[in-house]
Design a protein around this motif. Structure first.
Motif, PDB file in Angstrom:
ATOM      1  N   HIS A 143      -7.240 -40.279 -38.057  1.00  0.00           N
ATOM      2  CA  HIS A 143      -6.115 -39.337 -38.085  1.00  0.00           C
ATOM      3  C   HIS A 143      -6.179 -38.565 -39.384  1.00  0.00           C
ATOM      4  N   TRP A 144      -5.987 -37.277 -39.284  1.00  0.00           N
ATOM      5  CA  TRP A 144      -5.950 -36.449 -40.488  1.00  0.00           C
ATOM      6  C   TRP A 144      -4.486 -36.136 -40.796  1.00  0.00           C
ATOM      7  N   ASP A 145      -3.682 -37.180 -40.861  1.00  0.00           N
ATOM      8  CA  ASP A 145      -2.237 -37.020 -41.019  1.00  0.00           C
ATOM      9  C   ASP A 145      -1.831 -37.139 -42.484  1.00  0.00           C
ATOM     10  N   ASN A 146      -0.921 -36.271 -42.867  1.00  0.00           N
ATOM     11  CA  ASN A 146      -0.506 -36.195 -44.265  1.00  0.00           C
ATOM     12  C   ASN A 146       0.811 -36.910 -44.520  1.00  0.00           C
ATOM     13  N   VAL A 147       1.048 -37.200 -45.798  1.00  0.00           N
ATOM     14  CA  VAL A 147       2.289 -37.857 -46.204  1.00  0.00           C
ATOM     15  C   VAL A 147       3.515 -37.050 -45.756  1.00  0.00           C
ATOM     16  N   MET A 148       3.381 -35.725 -45.800  1.00  0.00           N
ATOM     17  CA  MET A 148       4.516 -34.859 -45.465  1.00  0.00           C
ATOM     18  C   MET A 148       4.789 -34.752 -43.966  1.00  0.00           C
ATOM     19  N   GLY A 149       3.990 -35.402 -43.164  1.00  0.00           N
ATOM     20  CA  GLY A 149       4.241 -35.367 -41.720  1.00  0.00           C
ATOM     21  C   GLY A 149       3.477 -34.267 -41.001  1.00  0.00           C
ATOM     22  N   THR A 150       2.728 -33.470 -41.761  1.00  0.00           N
ATOM     23  CA  THR A 150       1.886 -32.473 -41.096  1.00  0.00           C
ATOM     24  C   THR A 150       0.549 -33.123 -40.738  1.00  0.00           C
ATOM     25  N   ILE A 151      -0.210 -32.425 -39.899  1.00  0.00           N
ATOM     26  CA  ILE A 151      -1.542 -32.941 -39.567  1.00  0.00           C
ATOM     27  C   ILE A 151      -2.559 -31.855 -39.864  1.00  0.00           C
ATOM     28  N   GLU A 152      -3.532 -32.189 -40.676  1.00  0.00           N
ATOM     29  CA  GLU A 152      -4.607 -31.231 -40.938  1.00  0.00           C
ATOM     30  C   GLU A 152      -5.342 -31.002 -39.626  1.00  0.00           C
ATOM     31  N   ARG A 153      -5.406 -29.738 -39.218  1.00  0.00           N
ATOM     32  CA  ARG A 153      -6.085 -29.360 -37.965  1.00  0.00           C
ATOM     33  C   ARG A 153      -5.491 -30.052 -36.746  1.00  0.00           C
ATOM     34  N   TYR A 177       1.367 -45.638 -28.420  1.00  0.00           N
ATOM     35  CA  TYR A 177       0.106 -45.093 -28.939  1.00  0.00           C
ATOM     36  C   TYR A 177      -0.986 -46.180 -28.932  1.00  0.00           C
ATOM     37  N   ALA A 178      -0.635 -47.346 -29.435  1.00  0.00           N
ATOM     38  CA  ALA A 178      -1.607 -48.443 -29.515  1.00  0.00           C
ATOM     39  C   ALA A 178      -2.084 -48.843 -28.116  1.00  0.00           C
ATOM     40  N   ARG A 179      -1.171 -48.871 -27.192  1.00  0.00           N
ATOM     41  CA  ARG A 179      -1.464 -49.206 -25.797  1.00  0.00           C
ATOM     42  C   ARG A 179      -2.462 -48.243 -25.201  1.00  0.00           C
ATOM     43  N   ALA A 180      -2.219 -46.950 -25.436  1.00  0.00           N
ATOM     44  CA  ALA A 180      -3.118 -45.931 -24.873  1.00  0.00           C
ATOM     45  C   ALA A 180      -4.525 -46.136 -25.434  1.00  0.00           C
ATOM     46  N   ASN A 181      -4.613 -46.407 -26.715  1.00  0.00           N
ATOM     47  CA  ASN A 181      -5.928 -46.645 -27.310  1.00  0.00           C
ATOM     48  C   ASN A 181      -6.592 -47.879 -26.712  1.00  0.00           C
ATOM     49  N   ALA A 182      -5.841 -48.959 -26.643  1.00  0.00           N
ATOM     50  CA  ALA A 182      -6.426 -50.196 -26.119  1.00  0.00           C
ATOM     51  C   ALA A 182      -6.933 -49.986 -24.691  1.00  0.00           C
ATOM     52  N   SER A 183      -6.235 -49.179 -23.931  1.00  0.00           N
ATOM     53  CA  SER A 183      -6.607 -48.998 -22.521  1.00  0.00           C
ATOM     54  C   SER A 183      -7.975 -48.336 -22.375  1.00  0.00           C
ATOM     55  N   ILE A 184      -8.449 -47.646 -23.415  1.00  0.00           N
ATOM     56  CA  ILE A 184      -9.780 -47.037 -23.345  1.00  0.00           C
ATOM     57  C   ILE A 184     -10.736 -47.651 -24.378  1.00  0.00           C
ATOM     58  N   GLY A 185     -10.349 -48.800 -24.892  1.00  0.00           N
ATOM     59  CA  GLY A 185     -11.286 -49.558 -25.726  1.00  0.00           C
ATOM     60  C   GLY A 185     -11.310 -49.197 -27.199  1.00  0.00           C
ATOM     61  N   ILE A 186     -10.406 -48.320 -27.643  1.00  0.00           N
ATOM     62  CA  ILE A 186     -10.392 -47.973 -29.068  1.00  0.00           C
ATOM     63  C   ILE A 186      -9.834 -49.158 -29.857  1.00  0.00           C
ATOM     64  N   ASN A 187     -10.568 -49.585 -30.892  1.00  0.00           N
ATOM     65  CA  ASN A 187     -10.159 -50.800 -31.603  1.00  0.00           C
ATOM     66  C   ASN A 187     -10.025 -50.602 -33.108  1.00  0.00           C
ATOM     67  N   ALA A 188     -10.062 -49.351 -33.556  1.00  0.00           N
ATOM     68  CA  ALA A 188      -9.930 -49.096 -34.998  1.00  0.00           C
ATOM     69  C   ALA A 188      -9.268 -47.744 -35.196  1.00  0.00           C
ATOM     70  N   VAL A 189      -8.435 -47.666 -36.224  1.00  0.00           N
ATOM     71  CA  VAL A 189      -7.695 -46.440 -36.474  1.00  0.00           C
ATOM     72  C   VAL A 189      -7.535 -46.256 -37.985  1.00  0.00           C
ATOM     73  N   SER A 190      -7.939 -45.090 -38.496  1.00  0.00           N
ATOM     74  CA  SER A 190      -7.551 -44.774 -39.871  1.00  0.00           C
ATOM     75  C   SER A 190      -6.371 -43.826 -39.763  1.00  0.00           C
ATOM     76  N   VAL A 191      -5.316 -44.129 -40.514  1.00  0.00           N
ATOM     77  CA  VAL A 191      -4.051 -43.449 -40.223  1.00  0.00           C
ATOM     78  C   VAL A 191      -3.799 -42.197 -41.050  1.00  0.00           C
ATOM     79  N   ASN A 192      -4.547 -42.005 -42.143  1.00  0.00           N
ATOM     80  CA  ASN A 192      -4.230 -40.853 -43.005  1.00  0.00           C
ATOM     81  C   ASN A 192      -5.431 -39.938 -43.234  1.00  0.00           C
ATOM     82  N   ASN A 193      -5.116 -38.732 -43.608  1.00  0.00           N
ATOM     83  CA  ASN A 193      -6.106 -37.664 -43.796  1.00  0.00           C
ATOM     84  C   ASN A 193      -7.250 -38.086 -44.723  1.00  0.00           C
ATOM     85  N   VAL A 194      -8.442 -37.657 -44.386  1.00  0.00           N
ATOM     86  CA  VAL A 194      -9.590 -37.903 -45.279  1.00  0.00           C
ATOM     87  C   VAL A 194      -9.448 -37.132 -46.592  1.00  0.00           C
ATOM     88  N   ASN A 195      -8.714 -36.038 -46.560  1.00  0.00           N
ATOM     89  CA  ASN A 195      -8.323 -35.385 -47.816  1.00  0.00           C
ATOM     90  C   ASN A 195      -7.124 -36.208 -48.282  1.00  0.00           C
TER      91      ASN A 195
END
Ligand code: BDP
Length: 682
Positions: A143-153, A177-195
């Motif tokens: 996720h490219w999510d920022n502290v301010m609640g915006t999302i980069e791109r 959200y977690a459920r939707a990911n699990a249903s397609i096998g996603i098992n890892a999440v980074s929650v904040n922007n790489v910037n």
């Protein structure tokens, strides 16, 4: 239907009677764990919705049996459908005898098996035996999510994470959200922007992040954080962030301990360093490996990993951005710690609608590489254009690097089958946001879905994934489903035609990345302009990357370079990636470059109209709210496609000086430039 339920609707299917006998009861051989309880809950609710029968719990011999077999690969599963009772005696006499076994070595495997079974039923497929296990270990969303609640791109509203409400208030949407990911096998999440904001390294933020990790855990999802490399300075108030400085190392060690005290199964760090202004080890004369290995040492005692991004490119007016990451990373092959994985974008520039695969995939045999895709549609039409990413993903995965001879596809590099890596990973930049339907464009849900399915199994076809998604999300009417799948399947090529035909790339607006600005000549950096990439002049168009030009082709294995060396033999989709081609030169289609360029640009616009007609034919076959929403977005896409075509034809005509052979621009170049200028005002 507002699209909130994604592909997990679980409404009663027309052929519910076929599945109902299996829905009577559930028994399990597994000890209760949070993940197992999730699996059971999903199975119970799913079956109840799909068949109308609410299963009860039994200690053994349920009509669905969750069973253990330690031989099954980690996270994998087998589904066995009782065959005997299939030759069935009718109705009541077989009730209670039918059973399905979901077999796995762990609770995670059961969770994924449960979702597979529900997927089959929701598509009304015949129940069949199957076994499946993931091809890569970490199937991750960034996720490219920022502290301010915006999302980069981000183009689907604000961030899902409400940092200001956390940790006290926990939005139930985190669970969905977690459920939707699990249903397609996603098992890892980074929650904040790489910037990354260094604030994520403060106790205040770690307490918030911990809550998300707690929500994700029962769905088999590990949480990761993007880190700002200057955190020791910014948060720890040290004088330096030099990775070889003992105090800096001690700071990271202590910080890491603090994180693991809150989140015992914390995944590790994702790092963007020395890229686009982000801090990094090179500021101190150190290498990327020095930086990565320092963090790797800190997370090692906890089995954490470090994901170090290779998206780096120094501004170099006479260079070629295509080669920058390669030049930085290739010499470091084999020098990274065991728990480091280097994350490489699919292509050498930046998530363009079509790119050749990144040359690093064939060049780092001693380093585990993660493949990074961009699910969010930064360069592929934001949330107004349909662009089915699976086609792009597959194109990259199936590309042959020739690293160990023919057949050394990118897929095999990243799933470890060529190099036997311990850490394997596919990452996607998330396209989710606070919009009710999660992804803005309803059809973009298919991109989230496709990413998960391909990260699980890259051998699946785009057609199959489209068909699965459509049948679970839009309609099971065969004819209508085929039409909807065809829209997805055609969408990528259509978008490429009107935005970046023939291998044109990076010609989008400086700040509006969905719109055209091929005339962009000046920016903070030369490699952020358009002219750097298209190189139009009175002779022709395109970037010469042969030996006569930047020689970027030499970064590939000779067998790969071979296919792109001779302009006459180069796949036209990649032509301008590697060659500067004369305007009047004849291509394999029989048209000159200029005519082909006009032809493709104009065909793209026509094809958007066809997509509109195809979608219109679905009226009454898909939910009316969804129908209307997608219809509106296609109309916007139509408008945008005309803008792109006209911008390209009129602007490049100033170089080719040739008549526009296909398409009639609706406006003058000056008018278009003005529209684009206004679009980009603050
Ligand atoms: C580029 C985006 C920029 C990201 C960067 C990245 O425009 O916002 O920060 O990629 O991947 O495509 O780090």
């Amino acid at each position: 239907d507002d699209g909130y339920r994604l592909w997990l609707k679980f409404d009663k299917v027309a052929s519910a009677a076929r599945y109902a006998p299996y829905a009577k009861s559930i028994s399990s051989e597994f000890a209760s764990t949070p993940i197992l309880e999730t699996a059971k809950k999903e199975l119970t609710n799913g079956l109840k919705g799909l068949t109308g029968v609410a299963p009860i719990s039994l200690t053994q011999n349920g009509s669905i049996q969750l069973m253990k077999d330690s031989k099954i690969p980690e996270e994998g599963f087998e589904i066995q459908v009782d065959q005997k009772s299939k030759i069935s005696v009718e109705g009541a006499s077989i009730v209670g005898r039918k059973y399905i076994r979901i077999i796995a070595s762990s609770d995670r495997g059961i969770l994924y098996g449960v979702f597979e079974l529900l997927r089959m039923i929701q598509q009304e497929k015949p129940l069949a035996n199957l076994s499946s296990s993931p091809k890569v270990k970490f199937r991750m969303l960034n996720h490219w999510d920022n502290v301010m609640g915006t999302i980069e791109r981000g183009y689907a509203g604000a961030s899902l994470w409400k940092w200001y409400e956390l940790p006290e208030t926990v939005d139930p949407r985190y669970t969905d959200y977690a459920r939707a990911n699990a249903s397609i096998g996603i098992n890892a999440v980074s929650v904040n922007n790489v910037n990354a904001s260094a604030r994520f390294m403060t106790p205040e933020y770690l307490a918030k992040v911990k809550v998300l990790a707690d929500v994700f855990r029962p769905y088999g999802i590990k949480l990761f954080l993007s880190v700002n490399f200057a955190s020791p300075k910014l948060v720890g108030k040290l004088k330096t962030s030099d990775p070889l400085d003992p105090q800096v190392r001690a700071w990271w060690t202590a910080k890491t301990k603090e994180i693991y005290a809150q989140i015992p199964d914390f995944g590790g760090f994702l790092v963007k360093a020395n890229s686009e202004g982000e801090p990094g080890p090179q500021e101190f004369g150190r290498t990327h490996a020095d930086g990565a290995n320092m963090l790797a040492e800190a997370v090692k005692p906890f089995n954490g990993i470090v994901i170090w991004r290779a998206f780096v490119y120094a501004p170099n007016p006479n260079g070629d951005r295509f080669k920058e990451a390669y030049n930085d990373f290739k010499p470091l092959d084999g020098t990274f710690a065991k728990n480091v994985i280097v994350q490489v974008k699919n292509g050498p520039i930046d998530f363009q609608p079509r790119e050749p695969f990144h040359p690093l995939f064939g060049a780092m045999p001693k380093t585990p590489l993660a493949l990074e895709f961009q699910i969010t549609q930064e360069y592929t039409g934001f949330s107004t254009n349909v662009f089915y990413q699976s086609i792009l993903f597959k194109e990259c995965l199936d590309s042959d690097t020739y690293q160990n001879g023919k057949g050394s596809t990118v897929a095999k590099v990243i799933d470890g089958s060529l190099g036997n890596e311990q850490i394997t990973m596919m990452a996607g930049v998330a396209n989710t946001g606070s919009d009710r339907n999660w992804t803005g464009h309803l059809l973009s849900q298919a991109n989230w879905y496709a990413f998960g399915r391909l990260a699980w199994d890259h051998t699946l076809s785009s057609e199959q994934i489209a068909d699965e998604w459509v049948k679970q999300t839009l309609t099971r009417d065969e004819k209508a489903a085929k039409t909807a799948s065809d829209i997805l399947m055609k969408s990528r090529d259509t978008y490429v035609k009107f935005t970046t035909p023939l291998g044109l790339h990076h010609v989008m607006g400086q700040s509006i990345h969905w719109g055209p600005e091929p005339w962009l000549e000046r920016s903070q950096r030369p490699d952020w302009t358009s002219i750097y990439y298209h190189r139009a002049d009175s002779v022709g168009l395109g970037f010469d990357r042969k030996a006569s030009g930047s020689n970027a082709l030499s970064l590939y294995h000779p067998s790969v370079a071979q296919q792109w060396l001779d302009p006459a033999k180069t796949d036209l989709n990649y032509l301008l990636w590697f060659h500067h081609v004369g305007w009047q030169e004849k291509l394999s289609t029989g048209r000159t470059l200029w005519d082909e360029f006009c032809y493709r640009s104009n065909t793209g616009v026509q094809e958007v109209k066809d997509l509109q007609k195809d979608w219109d034919s679905l009226q009454g076959k898909v939910d009316p709210e969804i129908f209307a929403d997608v219809r509106g977005r296609l109309a916007a896409q139509q408008r945008e496609s005309v803008l792109w075509r006209d911008a390209h034809l009129l602007y490049f005509q100033t170089y080719s000086k040739l008549p526009i052979s296909y398409g009639t621009p609706a406006r003058t170049l000056a008018e278009i430039k003005e529209i684009v200028r206004i679009y980009q005002l603050k």
